[in-house]
Design a protein around this motif. Structure first.
Motif, mmCIF file in Angstrom:
data_model
loop_
_atom_site.group_PDB
_atom_site.id
_atom_site.type_symbol
_atom_site.label_atom_id
_atom_site.label_comp_id
_atom_site.label_asym_id
_atom_site.label_seq_id
_atom_site.Cartn_x
_atom_site.Cartn_y
_atom_site.Cartn_z
ATOM 1 N N THR A 119 29.643 36.870 66.350
ATOM 2 C CA THR A 119 29.320 36.873 67.772
ATOM 3 C C THR A 119 27.843 36.563 67.993
ATOM 4 O O THR A 119 27.476 35.823 68.917
ATOM 5 N N ILE A 120 26.978 37.110 67.144
ATOM 6 C CA ILE A 120 25.549 36.798 67.240
ATOM 7 C C ILE A 120 25.319 35.314 66.980
ATOM 8 O O ILE A 120 24.544 34.646 67.684
ATOM 9 N N LEU A 121 26.019 34.781 65.981
ATOM 10 C CA LEU A 121 25.878 33.358 65.663
ATOM 11 C C LEU A 121 26.326 32.488 66.832
ATOM 12 O O LEU A 121 25.676 31.494 67.172
ATOM 13 N N PHE A 122 27.451 32.858 67.442
ATOM 14 C CA PHE A 122 27.936 32.100 68.598
ATOM 15 C C PHE A 122 26.905 32.106 69.716
ATOM 16 O O PHE A 122 26.629 31.071 70.337
ATOM 17 N N SER A 123 26.297 33.262 69.961
ATOM 18 C CA SER A 123 25.310 33.375 71.033
ATOM 19 C C SER A 123 24.072 32.547 70.725
ATOM 20 O O SER A 123 23.523 31.875 71.608
ATOM 21 N N GLN A 124 23.612 32.578 69.476
ATOM 22 C CA GLN A 124 22.428 31.802 69.107
ATOM 23 C C GLN A 124 22.703 30.306 69.191
ATOM 24 O O GLN A 124 21.852 29.529 69.638
ATOM 25 N N GLN A 125 23.891 29.891 68.761
ATOM 26 C CA GLN A 125 24.231 28.474 68.854
ATOM 27 C C GLN A 125 24.375 28.041 70.305
ATOM 28 O O GLN A 125 24.019 26.912 70.667
ATOM 29 N N PHE A 126 24.873 28.925 71.143
ATOM 30 C CA PHE A 126 25.014 28.612 72.564
ATOM 31 C C PHE A 126 23.642 28.429 73.210
ATOM 32 O O PHE A 126 23.421 27.488 73.975
ATOM 33 N N LEU A 127 22.722 29.329 72.874
ATOM 34 C CA LEU A 127 21.371 29.257 73.431
ATOM 35 C C LEU A 127 20.489 28.254 72.691
ATOM 36 O O LEU A 127 19.385 27.960 73.151
ATOM 37 N N GLN A 128 20.980 27.767 71.540
ATOM 38 C CA GLN A 128 20.229 26.838 70.689
ATOM 39 C C GLN A 128 18.893 27.439 70.277
ATOM 40 O O GLN A 128 17.872 26.754 70.203
ATOM 41 N N GLU A 129 18.922 28.716 70.019
ATOM 42 C CA GLU A 129 17.707 29.425 69.633
ATOM 43 C C GLU A 129 18.078 30.761 69.030
ATOM 44 O O GLU A 129 19.023 31.413 69.475
ATOM 45 N N GLY A 130 17.353 31.159 67.986
ATOM 46 C CA GLY A 130 17.632 32.435 67.357
ATOM 47 C C GLY A 130 16.928 33.580 68.068
ATOM 48 O O GLY A 130 15.951 33.385 68.795
ATOM 49 N N PHE A 131 17.429 34.794 67.861
ATOM 50 C CA PHE A 131 16.807 35.990 68.428
ATOM 51 C C PHE A 131 15.708 36.473 67.483
ATOM 52 O O PHE A 131 15.884 36.474 66.261
#
Length: 725
Positions: free
Chosen positions: A384-396
Motif C-alpha cells: 500500500t505504501i508502494l502504491f501511494s508513492q508510485q501514485f504521487l511519483q515521490e517517496g515519503f
C-alpha cells in the motif's frame, strides 16, 4: 355489623392471596437475577464497580477484589466494550477505589472495539481536578496516546485543547502532553500565547525533541508566529509509550479479528481491501477514512470519506477536512489526489509522522516474526505504501529514514520484493551520505547472499538510477541548475553535486557486479541484470541530458564479451553502440562550446580500448592484443593446444554464436559431411552469413558492426570482400 364483618372477612382472603403472589414474583425475579449473574458474572462485576462510591473501604474488601479480578480477566482476554471502558475510567480517575486500584485499572483498560470520546473527555476533566498522583496522571495520558487511533471521534477532545495545553508546564507530563497536542493540533489551535509558552519551556528545559516537534507543527500552520529556526528534518521526538498495553492489546485484537472498529460504509474505495485481522495496535493495517469531527458537528466541512468521484473532489476541494488519522489516505486514489493537489505541508508532516511511527514500531522495535499471517499482513502494508508513492511519483521521507535504519538489521530475505521496491524510491542524496547510509549495509548483504538476491539488488539500483535521472531531466527542462531533492523539502543540489552522486552509484554497482560475477562464475542472470544497468548508464547524456559518461569496468566488459550466451553478447554490442553515439555528440558539443561540463579524456581512452578489444576479437580475429587488458603469454596459449587460438572469439567461432554458424553451414552445404567453418568467410557467403545472423534478432550486434566497421548486412550491396583487415 355481622354483614360488615363477614364482608371484611371475605375481603381479607383475596388480600392475602395477592401478597403471597407478589412475594412469589419477587422470589422468581431474585432467582432469575441470581441465575443471570451466574451466567454473566462479568456483567454483574461491571455493574458492581459502577456503584463504587468515594470512601469505599478498599483494604480487605473481598467483594471489590473479586469483581475487579473478574473484569481484569475478561479485559486481558477479550477486551472491554465501550460502556465498560467509560465506567472503569471514571472509577480509576475518581480514586473511588483508591490510588493503587487506579493504576491497576488503567493497566488492564484494553478496548475490544472503540474507545468512547466522552470517556476520554471526562478523564481529562478528572486530570484538571488535581487529585491523582503524578504517576497516575502520566499513565492516563500514555493510555490515551496508545488508544488514540481507537477513539471513535475527536471533535470534543479538540474543543478542550486549551485545558490539555495547560499541562505542558508539568515537567513529568510535558513529553506526553506534547505528543497528544501534536495529534490534536489544527490551524485554529495555534495562537501567539501558546507559541510563547512553548518557547519559555524550551528556554528552561533546553531544546527537547518533543518540544521541537510540536513547534515544527505550529510553524507549518503559522510560520508568522514561529520565527525560531528549526532543522529541515526533525527526528522523531516522541518515544514509544505503549509498552504497558502492547502485548495485551495485540492478543485481544487477534481474537477479535472480526470486530468492526468504525463505520465501514463511509470508507472510500481503496486499491486493496485491508484485512480485518489487526496486529499490534493496527499499525500494519491502513485505518479507514473517518472525519475528525462528529457527523452532528456544526462545522461546515466536506468529509473526505464521502467523496465518490474526482468531480466531487474538484467541487469541494476547499471545504474538505483532513481525516482524523492521516494514515487512512494511503491506498485511496481520491485521497491521494487531494493530497497531491492541495500540497498542504501540515498534511505531509502528519502523514510522515504516522508512517514513520508505524514502520519503526512494527519493523524495528517489534520485527515481523516470519509467520505466514504476519508476513502477508506486512506485505499488504508495504504494498500500500508502494502504491501511494508510485501514485504521487515521490517517496515519503519517513520511509527513507526507516530504510536507512532497517538495512542494518535486514537479513535480505524478509519481504525482499517490497523492501527493494521501497529502496528504489529513495530520492537523490549527497554523495558523502551514500556510503554510510546505503552502500555499506548493501555491500554486506550482497556478498553474503545468493545469486538471486544479487540480481534483485542490481535491478533495484538500476530502477533507482532511472528515477534519479528522470528527476534530473525534468529539472533540466525547467531550466534550473539546482535540483530540488524532494517537493516537501527545501534542500537543493547543484548539477555538479548531482553528477557526483550518480557517479558514486554507478561505480558502486560496477564494484558489486565485478566481484559478484567473479564469485558466481559469470552467472547468466547476474550478467544480464548488470548489462541492463549499463544500458541505462550508456545513454545518460543523450536520453537524460546529463553530461556524464562512465564506462563499465573490465570485470563487467570482458565477461560479457566472452559470454557463452548470445543475449549477453548482443546486449554488449548495443551498449557499445550507444556509448559511441553519446560520446560523439558530447565531443561535437565540446568543439562547439555548447556545454559547460566536459567529458574526461580518460573516458574516451577507455572507450577506445574496449572498442578495439571488441572489434579485434569479433571482427578481425585478434583476441590477444599486446599491451591490452587481455594480453596472454604465447607459451601459455601453446600449452592449451587450441588450433588457431586467435580466431576463437570471432563472429563464427565465438561460443555464443557457434551454433548459428553450424546451422548456416548446413543450410549452405547440406551435402558436406565435414564442417569447414572457414568457408563461410569466402566471397558472398560472408554477407549471407551476416544477413542470416542479424535476422536472428541481434540488433545490438548489427548496429555495433555497422557503426564501427562500415559493413552493411543488406544483400543489395554487392561487396563480397572478405572482412579481414
Amino acid at each position: 355489623m355481622a354483614d360488615l364483618s363477614n364482608l371484611a372477612g371475605l375481603v381479607s382472603e383475596p388480600s392475602g392471596e395477592i401478597d403471597s403472589s407478589a412475594n412469589n414474583r419477587s422470589l422468581r425475579l431474585a432467582e432469575k437475577e441470581r441465575r443471570k449473574g451466574e451466567a454473566d458474572p462479568f456483567g454483574l462485576a461491571a455493574k458492581y464497580l459502577s456503584r463504587v462510591e468515594a470512601g469505599t473501604v478498599v483494604r480487605g474488601n473481598d467483594e471489590l477484589e473479586r469483581n475487579m479480578v473478574r473484569v481484569e480477566t475478561v479485559a486481558l482476554s477479550k477486551g472491554l466494550p465501550p460502556e465498560v471502558i467509560t465506567v472503569l475510567l471514571d472509577l480509576a480517575l475518581s480514586l473511588n477505589a483508591g490510588t493503587a486500584n487506579c493504576t491497576r485499572v488503567l493497566k488492564f483498560l484494553i478496548p475490544a472495539t472503540v474507545v468512547p470520546q466522552e470517556a476520554v473527555v471526562k478523564g481529562v476533566s478528572w486530570l484538571c481536578v488535581g487529585k491523582m498522583p503524578m504517576n497516575a496522571q502520566v499513565l492516563f495520558v500514555r493510555w490515551v496516546l496508545t488508544v488514540f487511533d481507537l477513539i471513535d471521534c475527536k471533535d470534543n477532545l479538540r474543543s478542550i485543547y486549551g485545558f490539555i495545553f495547560s499541562f505542558v508546564t508539568e515537567e513529568n507530563l510535558c513529553p506526553f502532553i506534547c505528543h497528544l497536542l501534536y495529534l490534536l493540533t489544527m490551524r485554529e489551535h495555534v495562537h501567539p500565547y501558546r507559541v510563547r509558552k512553548l518557547l519559555d519551556i524550551q528556554a528552561k528545559m533546553g531544546r527537547q525533541p518533543f518540544l521541537t516537534q510540536l513547534l515544527a507543527l505550529y510553524k507549518v500552520y503559522r510560520p508568522d508566529l514561529v520565527t525560531l529556526s528549526l532543522p529541515s528534518r526533525v527526528r522523531t521526538g516522541f518515544k514509544n509509550h505503549n509498552s504497558t498495553w502492547k502485548v495485551a492489546l495485540s492478543a485481544v485484537q487477534r481474537k477479535n479479528k472480526g470486530a468492526v472498529l468504525v463505520d465501514q460504509s463511509l470508507s472510500l474505495d481503496v486499491k486493496e481491501k485491508p484485512s480485518t485481522r489487526k496486529r499490534k495496535l493496527h499499525h500494519l493495517a491502513i485505518p479507514p477514512l473517518s472525519s475528525a469531527f462528529d457527523s452532528n458537528s456544526n462545522k461546515k466541512v466536506f468529509r473526505l470519506q464521502e467523496l465518490r468521484s474526482f468531480k466531487e473532489l474538484l467541487e469541494n476541494i476547499h471545504n474538505i477536512e483532513l481525516p482524523a488519522q492521516m494514515g487512512s489516505l494511503l491506498g485511496s486514489a481520491l485521497a491521494l489526489h487531494y493530497l497531491d493537489c492541495v500540497q498542504d505541508e501540515s498534511a505531509s508532516l502528519r502523514l510522515n509522522f504516522w508512517l514513520g511511527h508505524s514502520l519503526q514500531e512494527e519493523f524495528l522495535l517489534c520485527p515481523v516474526d516470519g509467520s505466514s499471517d504476519n508476513t502477508s499482513e506486512a506485505c499488504r502494508f508495504l504494498s500500500t505504501i508502494l502504491f501511494s508513492q508510485q501514485f504521487l511519483q515521490e517517496g515519503f521521507s519517513s520511509t527513507e529514514s526507516f530504510l536507512y535504519k532497517f538495512l542494518s538489521v535486514w537479513d535480505g530475505c524478509l519481504l525482499r520484493p517490497q523492501i527493494l521496491d521501497l529502496l528504489s524510491d529513495i530520492p537523490l542524496m549527497p554523495s558523502f551520505y551514500m556510503h554510510k547510509l546505503l552502500f555499506e549495509p548493501l555491500k554486506q548483504l550482497y556478498f553474503t547472499s545468493t545469486v538471486f538476491f544479487k540480481c534483485s539488488l542490481i535491478e533495484c539500483l538500476n530502477s533507482m538510477l532511472v528515477k534519479w535521472l528522470t528527476w534530473h531531466s525534468v529539472s533540466a527542462l525547467e531550466g534550473g541548475l539546482d535540483i530540488s531533492l524532494n517537493s516537501n523539502s527545501t534542500m537543493t543540489m547543484t548539477l555538479s553535486g548531482f553528477m557526483d552522486s550518480v557517479m558514486e552509484l554507478v561505480r558502486f554497482v560496477g564494484l558489486l557486479a565485478s566481484e559478484g560475477l567473479r564469485l558466481e562464475n559469470c552467472h547468466v542472470l547476474l550478467l544480464n541484470q548488470t548489462l541492463a544497468f549499463y544500458e541505462t548508464v550508456c545513454d545518460m547524456f543523450l536520453k537524460y541530458s546529463l553530461p556524464l559518461i562512465i564506462m563499465p569496468p573490465a570485470g563487467v566488459f570482458y565477461p560479457a564479451l566472452f559470454a557463452t550466451d548470445s543475449v549477453s553478447v548482443d546486449r554488449l554490442g548495443y551498449i557499445m553502440y550507444r556509448y559511441r553515439k553519446n560520446l560523439t555528440l558530447a565531443k561535437k558539443q565540446e568543439q562547439q562550446r555548447e556545454q559547460t561540463f566536459h567529458i574526461s579524456r580518460n573516458t574516451y581512452k577507455e572507450f577506445n580500448r574496449n572498442l578495439q578489444a571488441m572489434v579485434n576479437s569479433m571482427w578481425n580475429s585478434w583476441w590477444s592484443i599486446p599491451g591490452s587488458d587481455i594480453e596472454i603469454d604465447k607459451d601459455l596459449i601453446a600449452l592449451s593446444k587450441v588450433a588457431e587460438p586467435w580466431c576463437r572469439f570471432d563472429l563464427i567461432h565465438h561460443p555464443a554464436l557457434f551454433s548459428y554458424a553450424i546451422e548456416f553451414h548446413r543450410s549452405c552445404w547440406p551435402e558436406k559431411k565435414n564442417v569447414d567453418l572457414g568457408s563461410i568467410k569466402i566471397g558472398k557467403y560472408w554477407n549471407w552469413y551476416m544477413e542470416f545472423l542479424f535476422n536472428q534478432g541481434f540488433d545490438g550486434l548489427n548496429n555495433f558492426i555497422r557503426t564501427n566497421t562500415g559493413h552493411s548486412s543488406g544483400l543489395s550491396s554487392q561487396d563480397d570482400r572478405q572482412p579481414m583487415t
